[in-house]
Every structure is written in C-alpha cells, then in structure tokens.
Enzyme design. Structure first.
Site, PDB file in Angstrom:
ATOM      1  N   GLY A 167      36.728 -42.076  37.464  1.00 27.71           N
ATOM      2  CA  GLY A 167      38.185 -42.187  37.427  1.00 27.71           C
ATOM      3  C   GLY A 167      38.749 -41.380  38.594  1.00 27.71           C
ATOM      4  O   GLY A 167      38.064 -41.108  39.578  1.00 27.71           O
ATOM      5  N   ARG A 168      40.011 -40.957  38.437  1.00 27.69           N
ATOM      6  CA  ARG A 168      40.679 -40.245  39.528  1.00 27.69           C
ATOM      7  C   ARG A 168      39.913 -39.002  39.968  1.00 27.69           C
ATOM      8  O   ARG A 168      39.696 -38.769  41.158  1.00 27.69           O
ATOM      9  CB  ARG A 168      42.088 -39.813  39.081  1.00 27.69           C
ATOM     10  CG  ARG A 168      43.076 -40.935  39.042  1.00 27.69           C
ATOM     11  CD  ARG A 168      44.406 -40.425  38.521  1.00 27.69           C
ATOM     12  NE  ARG A 168      44.333 -40.226  37.087  1.00 27.69           N
ATOM     13  CZ  ARG A 168      44.899 -41.033  36.189  1.00 27.69           C
ATOM     14  NH1 ARG A 168      45.624 -42.053  36.583  1.00 27.69           N
ATOM     15  NH2 ARG A 168      44.768 -40.801  34.904  1.00 27.69           N
ATOM     16  N   ILE A 169      39.472 -38.189  38.994  1.00 25.28           N
ATOM     17  CA  ILE A 169      38.828 -36.916  39.356  1.00 25.28           C
ATOM     18  C   ILE A 169      37.419 -37.163  39.898  1.00 25.28           C
ATOM     19  O   ILE A 169      37.015 -36.575  40.906  1.00 25.28           O
ATOM     20  CB  ILE A 169      38.835 -35.932  38.163  1.00 25.28           C
ATOM     21  CG1 ILE A 169      40.292 -35.651  37.748  1.00 25.28           C
ATOM     22  CG2 ILE A 169      38.129 -34.624  38.531  1.00 25.28           C
ATOM     23  CD1 ILE A 169      40.465 -34.817  36.491  1.00 25.28           C
ATOM     24  N   THR A 214      33.448 -30.136  33.960  1.00 24.71           N
ATOM     25  CA  THR A 214      34.859 -29.716  34.025  1.00 24.71           C
ATOM     26  C   THR A 214      35.718 -30.717  33.244  1.00 24.71           C
ATOM     27  O   THR A 214      36.921 -30.763  33.442  1.00 24.71           O
ATOM     28  CB  THR A 214      35.352 -29.669  35.498  1.00 24.71           C
ATOM     29  OG1 THR A 214      35.086 -30.941  36.102  1.00 24.71           O
ATOM     30  CG2 THR A 214      34.680 -28.571  36.285  1.00 24.71           C
ATOM     31  N   SER A 215      35.081 -31.538  32.370  1.00 26.58           N
ATOM     32  CA  SER A 215      35.853 -32.580  31.680  1.00 26.58           C
ATOM     33  C   SER A 215      36.298 -32.077  30.302  1.00 26.58           C
ATOM     34  O   SER A 215      37.348 -31.439  30.194  1.00 26.58           O
ATOM     35  CB  SER A 215      35.043 -33.870  31.594  1.00 26.58           C
ATOM     36  OG  SER A 215      33.857 -33.702  30.840  1.00 26.58           O
ATOM     37  N   ARG A 216      35.488 -32.314  29.277  1.00 25.42           N
ATOM     38  CA  ARG A 216      35.761 -31.789  27.951  1.00 25.42           C
ATOM     39  C   ARG A 216      34.442 -31.317  27.357  1.00 25.42           C
ATOM     40  O   ARG A 216      33.405 -31.975  27.511  1.00 25.42           O
ATOM     41  CB  ARG A 216      36.369 -32.869  27.042  1.00 25.42           C
ATOM     42  CG  ARG A 216      37.849 -33.121  27.280  1.00 25.42           C
ATOM     43  CD  ARG A 216      38.709 -31.910  26.870  1.00 25.42           C
ATOM     44  NE  ARG A 216      40.130 -32.133  27.052  1.00 25.42           N
ATOM     45  CZ  ARG A 216      40.813 -31.817  28.152  1.00 25.42           C
ATOM     46  NH1 ARG A 216      40.211 -31.250  29.189  1.00 25.42           N
ATOM     47  NH2 ARG A 216      42.114 -32.035  28.212  1.00 25.42           N
ATOM     48  N   GLU A 228      35.730 -24.798  22.059  1.00 26.36           N
ATOM     49  CA  GLU A 228      36.562 -23.920  22.870  1.00 26.36           C
ATOM     50  C   GLU A 228      37.575 -23.150  22.028  1.00 26.36           C
ATOM     51  O   GLU A 228      38.194 -23.765  21.164  1.00 26.36           O
ATOM     52  CB  GLU A 228      37.293 -24.825  23.868  1.00 26.36           C
ATOM     53  CG  GLU A 228      37.533 -24.197  25.190  1.00 26.36           C
ATOM     54  CD  GLU A 228      37.947 -25.255  26.211  1.00 26.36           C
ATOM     55  OE1 GLU A 228      37.146 -26.148  26.524  1.00 26.36           O
ATOM     56  OE2 GLU A 228      39.087 -25.164  26.664  1.00 26.36           O
ATOM     57  N   HIS A 238      38.084 -22.579  31.254  1.00 28.37           N
ATOM     58  CA  HIS A 238      38.892 -23.807  31.343  1.00 28.37           C
ATOM     59  C   HIS A 238      40.036 -23.654  32.361  1.00 28.37           C
ATOM     60  O   HIS A 238      41.219 -23.665  31.997  1.00 28.37           O
ATOM     61  CB  HIS A 238      39.435 -24.212  29.973  1.00 28.37           C
ATOM     62  CG  HIS A 238      39.839 -25.661  29.907  1.00 28.37           C
ATOM     63  ND1 HIS A 238      39.789 -26.417  28.764  1.00 28.37           N
ATOM     64  CD2 HIS A 238      40.311 -26.512  30.872  1.00 28.37           C
ATOM     65  CE1 HIS A 238      40.210 -27.648  29.013  1.00 28.37           C
ATOM     66  NE2 HIS A 238      40.533 -27.726  30.294  1.00 28.37           N
ATOM     67  N   GLY A 244      40.234 -25.618  35.318  1.00 24.41           N
ATOM     68  CA  GLY A 244      40.210 -26.737  36.275  1.00 24.41           C
ATOM     69  C   GLY A 244      41.545 -26.972  36.970  1.00 24.41           C
ATOM     70  O   GLY A 244      41.604 -27.195  38.171  1.00 24.41           O
TER      71      GLY A 244
HETATM   72  C1  DGY Z   1      43.808 -31.480  31.283  1.00 26.19           C
HETATM   73  O1  DGY Z   1      44.915 -31.705  31.764  1.00 26.19           O
HETATM   74  O2  DGY Z   1      43.323 -32.252  30.468  1.00 26.19           O
HETATM   75  C2  DGY Z   1      43.096 -30.271  31.746  1.00 26.19           C
HETATM   76  O3  DGY Z   1      41.932 -30.053  31.050  1.00 26.19           O
HETATM   77  C3  DGY Z   1      43.994 -29.062  31.713  1.00 26.19           C
HETATM   78  O4  DGY Z   1      43.448 -28.137  32.562  1.00 26.19           O
END
Ligand code: DGY
Length: 321
Positions: A153-155, A233-235, A264, A282, A284
């Site tokens: 996706g975007r990231i 860095t997602s979930r 978390e 967290h 990001g």
């Molecule tokens: C989001 O926007 O989902 C990010 O995890 C927040 O840092």
C-alpha cells in the site's frame, strides 16, 4: 456542538477545534480510560479519538447524539466500523500524511539492525569502546541485499522507494489489487512464502484485519533465513509475538525491529531481555510535522461531519443513508 478529544493534540489543531465548538480534552499523556470515555461521550456530537481508544458498540450505545468519530491515525482496527455504520455514525481516518514518517522509521530500523546502531551506542556510552579493530562490531551491508515488503500500500511503496536509493533488490507480497505497474523493474512480486525464504530484511506494511492477524507466525518465521531481520511498523497482532520471541531467543533469525506489539503497550515476557531486537514505543508517525498534519486532517474531517457533510477521509459514508 460538543466535541470530545481523547488526548491533547498539537496546539494548531486544538486552536482550530476550540474556535469552532465546545471542546472537552482528555489527558496530555495517556489514553482515556474506557469508563471515562463512556461517561463523557453521552453528551457529545463529535469524537476525535486516537489509536489507543477502543471504540466499540458499547461506546456508541452510550452516545445518542454522536455524528462522527474522526480517528487521529490511519489504522482503524480499534473502531467497530460496522457498528458505527449501523448507529449512523461517520468514521474517518488520516491516510497519506503519515506515509513518509512511517516509511522513514521502517528504514531507520533496517539500518539500525544491519549496523548494530543501538548496541554500538550502549557500548560507547558505557565506556566499553576501547580501540578500533578490524573484526570489531561487524554488522551486515544493506546495499545489494533483498528487502521483502509485505503489503504494497502507500507505506510499503514508500519503503520500496527508499530501498531503491540504497541499491536494494525489492520483492513484495501483496493483494493482487494493490499491485502497481513497476516502471523501473525494481520491484518483483512474489508470494509470502517465497518472500520469506529469499529476503534479507522482511518489512511488514499490512493493515490489521482478521486475515492479517498472525500473518507471521512460527511457520512463517521458520522460513526466514537465519541471517534475516524482521521489521514491524504496522500493527503488533500481525505477528505472533510469542513465536517471534522464541525464534529470537533461539537465534533462528538474525533479529527484529519492532515499533508495535501484540498486546500494546505490554511486551511478551522475555522479549525485552533479548539483545537481537530493537524495541520502539509505536513512534512511526511521531514527527512534529506529521502529527500536526494528522491532527489538522482529523479536525477537518470532524468539522465536516458535524456540519452534516461526508468527511473527505470518510470510511463509511453509508452511515448517512
Ligand atoms: C496509525 O495512524 O495507524 C499509526 O499507527 C499511528 O502512528
């Protein structure tokens, strides 16, 4: 109208909200407790919540006048979207504005793992840097290595662009409809199993859904090279954290860089004792520029929803039907 903002946001954003409506703000530094959220939401027309707030049907039942939940963040796995639609409550999020910051952090973790940045800092400040030596503190090269991106996706795409600058080979596993024409021939599409087998760095960029829960578990981790690193860095729940902790403990992969956790802010017992992982809280999207842009976007969505319009970043315009 009355707005509840569950945690204080950058000043510019707060000013914009205060100028338009009556604002109740939660604490500066901690999420609002579920009890307090349920108590306060009763007389609210709008909610500006963060990814730390669980917004389920109970919260919505307690909020007869609520028109919109404007989420400060792109991920909305903490909001029951279906219940919101049934309750006639609009939900919006903040896509795009945090793409670069999050991709930067994923790349920072790649570099920090490869070059042992955190370990090096600890060694130096603890007075254990005594001399330079040819075989001392060797890391691994990033250039020329294979980066496997899970979720394009975007990231994911922003991470791929950074990897091109570091002369990495990029492979990615993604849903077919997220595939993009690859103008430079730099990104190869493959399936997850093959990606895990061939990558030197595996970086996760999928949203948390029932399908991606524990996408990376014991079997998947077992397919990675012993020299490979996992970056998330997602979930947190995308990775089976207990399985990862065990695999890292056994040194069956080279290491992991985590910004998110399955439960978390709690960590799986034993994870924090391991030296082959970097653990971030967290962060990001945590740059002043990005957090301000997220806030302005969330605030605009909120004001649009309160004015009876479908917000620009609406996730459920059907709520108004
Ligand atoms: C989001 O926007 O989902 C990010 O995890 C927040 O840092």
């Amino acid at each position: 109208m009355n707005i509840l903002v569950t945690q204080r946001l950058p000043e510019e954003v707060m000013n914009m909200l205060h100028a338009a409506h009556t604002v109740v703000v939660g604490s500066d530094d901690r999420p609002m407790s579920p009890d307090s959220l349920i108590r306060q939401i009763a007389r609210m027309d709008g909610l500006l919540s963060t990814i730390s707030d669980r917004i389920d049907a109970d919260v919505m039942d307690a909020a007869p006048g609520l028109k919109i939940i404007a989420n400060y963040g792109v991920g909305t796995n903490h909001i029951d979207l279906k219940a919101a639609t049934t309750h006639g409550i609009l939900v919006s999020n903040t896509p795009d504005v945090l793409t670069d910051a999050t991709a930067d952090l994923a790349f920072a973790l790649i570099l920090a793992l490869a070059r042992r940045i955190v370990e090096g800092d600890h060694r130096t400040r603890s007075g254990r840097f005594r001399y330079w030596a040819p075989l001392e503190f060797l890391g691994t090269e990033v250039s020329g290595k294979t980066l496997g991106i899970v979720g394009m996706g975007r990231i994911g795409r922003a991470v791929a662009r950074r990897a091109a600058g570091f002369n990495m080979n990029v492979v990615c596993a993604t849903r077919k409809n997220s595939r993009q024409p690859d103008k430079d021939g730099r990104v190869g599409y493959t399936d997850l199993n093959n990606l895990l087998k061939i990558s030197d760095f595996v970086s996760l960029h999928v949203p948390l859904t029932p399908e991606t829960h524990h996408l990376i578990g014991k079997d998947e981790l077992g397919k990675m090279k012993p020299t490979a690193f996992l970056i998330n860095t997602s979930r947190g729940p995308v990775v089976d954290e207990a399985a990862l902790t065990e695999i890292l403990f056994q040194n069956r992969i080279a290491g992991a860089g985590l910004d998110v956790y399955e439960h978390e802010p709690m960590l799986t017992p034993g994870l924090a004792d391991l030296s082959n992982c970097i653990l971030l809280p967290h962060v990001g999207s945590a740059t002043i520029e990005t957090r301000t842009r997220m806030g302005m976007m969330a605030a605009k969505n909120l004001l649009e929803g309160l004015a009876g319009r479908i917000p620009t970043n609406s996730l459920n315009h059907q709520a108004l039907r």
